[in-house]
Design an enzyme around this catalytic site. Structure first.
Site, short mmCIF file in Angstrom:
data_model
loop_
_atom_site.label_atom_id
_atom_site.label_comp_id
_atom_site.label_asym_id
_atom_site.label_seq_id
_atom_site.Cartn_x
_atom_site.Cartn_y
_atom_site.Cartn_z
N SER A 188 -9.49 -0.91 7.28
CA SER A 188 -9.51 -0.02 6.01
C SER A 188 -8.13 -1.87 4.87
O SER A 188 -8.41 -1.87 3.99
CB SER A 188 -8.11 0.55 6.00
OG SER A 188 -9.32 2.30 6.40
N LYS A 220 0.67 -1.27 -0.10
CA LYS A 220 0.02 -0.15 -0.07
C LYS A 220 1.30 0.85 -0.36
O LYS A 220 1.85 1.54 1.00
CB LYS A 220 -0.80 -0.48 0.97
CG LYS A 220 -1.74 0.91 1.59
CD LYS A 220 -2.84 1.20 3.00
CE LYS A 220 -4.28 1.88 3.32
NZ LYS A 220 -4.89 1.99 3.99
N SER A 227 -9.63 1.35 2.64
CA SER A 227 -8.58 2.48 1.93
C SER A 227 -7.64 0.92 1.25
O SER A 227 -7.09 2.33 0.64
CB SER A 227 -8.30 3.22 2.64
OG SER A 227 -7.49 2.66 3.63
#
Length: 450
Positions: A172, A68, A148
């Site tokens: 997330s 990420k 996310s």
């Protein structure tokens, strides 16, 4: 439980050979020629081939990972999705990345995310960032991958990474993992280093694995965790017949189809001999408000400290400068939604008491179940994926993440079934430090559910 061919493959998928860089790069390239690409990455590692050749022969030998893009990787930009950090290139790896590399893994690229981990403004859009654009659900490109850690999950689901690492403050990792039909782990707070990650709050932030099966998620978790945190080197032995399982049925009340899937999941435990009971939750209405108040307060301190430590070449070094940057680049940064959360964090009220109340309520709620001998609580992780909507933003309908997130306790999600081909995850919650036990229970449940 209705299972599509896609989910059947995910339930029963064998451990595939890792390190096929050519196939993964071909999938990424082909995706970019689609009218609606999955668009899982912000940047790719140009040195992936040479890193593969030099990868240590550890437990993750030659695994190609999507990381990420709020986790620092040496030599690759760490943007958090923001144009303000597009030129920030870390000079060293975050400790968790260094541990993954030492275990033999190779960073394939930095995956797209909801900008600033979806803590920027109202009507936000999961999987969208000004730097990376929109990530889409591989099963239906008109729908949201959740967030996310959107790109991390989508990259694995679309065959563009061997596995991935995401971060979670509240949902997330678990929501995008579930919505993409994958296994996701939000570890116990403190199991994985927070250093080298663009933060929301040190009181809740945790990085964790997203993978196609429990064994891969376990290998990643063991490799990336703090040395000595998990004494075991593999999953413990778990007999479903010896478990006491609590079912959070009210967490499925938002959708009868989700409730049916949860009921079938509970029956799998019961058929295997587990003691299964409904677990009634106390009043939790105040939890969300206190959590948000605390997070905005902690965001003010933690993100300001992170930005202040960036090199002079970075475009911003404080929240104040970040808000100004977004205003100056509003056509790109504020195209779809605002930055109300960032603005609130400029001068927030003291959230220390809100943190105390929220954590106490979450822990007391979960401890009340575990103190009575229940080994695991189960609930649906998510509802069916919603359509991407740049006008109104996300459309969350229900799911499970906040209790584990606020308490700091572990949360594992595994595929439970689907609604018209849209994956629904089964959440497993346990006491602190029970991460490996939860993964073992998840694997045993999957085997029994086949």
């Amino acid at each position: 439980m209705r299972v599509t061919p896609l989910l059947l493959a995910l339930f029963a998928a064998p451990l595939l050979a890792k390190g096929d860089l050519a196939s993964l790069e071909a999938a990424i390239k082909a995706d970019q020629h689609q009218a609606l690409p999955v668009n899982a990455y912000i940047s790719l590692n140009p040195d992936a081939q040479s890193a593969l050749a030099k990868a240590p022969k550890g437990p993750l030998h030659r695994w190609l990972l999507a990381i990420k893009d709020n986790i620092e990787v040496k030599g690759l930009p760490n943007t958090a999705g923001s144009l303000a950090l597009k030129d920030y290139v870390p000079s060293q790896d975050a400790p968790l990345v260094a541990r993954l590399k030492a275990a033999g893994a190779v960073v394939l690229g930095k995956s797209n995310l909801s900008e600033w981990a979806n803590f920027r403004g109202e009507h936000s859009i999961s999987g969208w960032s000004a730097t990376g654009g929109q990530t889409r659900l591989p099963m239906d490109r008109l729908r949201s991958p959740c967030g996310s850690s959107s790109g991390s999950a989508a990259a694995v689901a679309a065959g563009m990474a061997d596995a991935a690492i995401g971060t979670e403050t509240d949902g997330s990792i678990t929501c995008p993992a579930a919505m993409n039909g994958l296994v996701g782990v939000k570890p116990t707070l403190g199991a994985v280093s927070q250093q080298g990650i663009a933060p929301i709050s040190a009181e809740q932030d945790s990085a964790g694995p997203i993978a196609s099966n429990v064994d891969d998620a376990t290998a990643l978790l063991l490799a990336m965790s703090e040395p000595g945190y998990f004494h075991a080197k593999a999953l413990p032995q778990v007999a479903l017949a010896e478990l006491k399982v609590g079912v959070l049925t009210e967490k499925a009340g938002f959708d009868g189809r989700v409730a049916d899937l949860l009921e079938q999941a509970a029956k799998v435990f019961k058929s295997a001999g587990a003691e299964v009971d409904n677990a009634a939750l106390p009043e939790l209405a105040a939890l969300g408000d206190d959590e948000f108040t605390a997070l905005v307060w902690e965001f003010h301190h933690d993100l300001n400290a992170y930005l202040a430590a960036l090199p002079k070449t970075a475009a911003v070094h404080s929240l104040q400068e970040l808000v100004a940057f977004n205003d100056q680049h509003a056509a790109k940064e504020l195209r779809y939604f605002g930055q109300q959360t960032l603005e609130q964090a400029l001068s927030p009220p003291d959230g220390s008491q809100a943190r105390h109340r929220a954590r106490a309520l979450a822990r007391q709620t979960l401890d009340a179940f575990f103190s009575k001998g229940q080994d695991v609580l189960i609930a649906p992780t998510n509802g069916p994926a919603w359509l991407i909507d740049t006008v109104n933003g996300d459309f969350y309908r229900g799911g499970t993440s906040t209790l584990a997130a606020v308490s700091g306790y572990p949360h594992v999600t595994v595929p439970m079934g689907d609604i018209d081909g849209l994956p629904i995850g089964l959440s497993l919650l346990g006491p602190p430090g029970s991460d490996l036990k939860l993964l073992a229970i998840a694997k045993a449940w999957q085997q029994a559910s086949r």
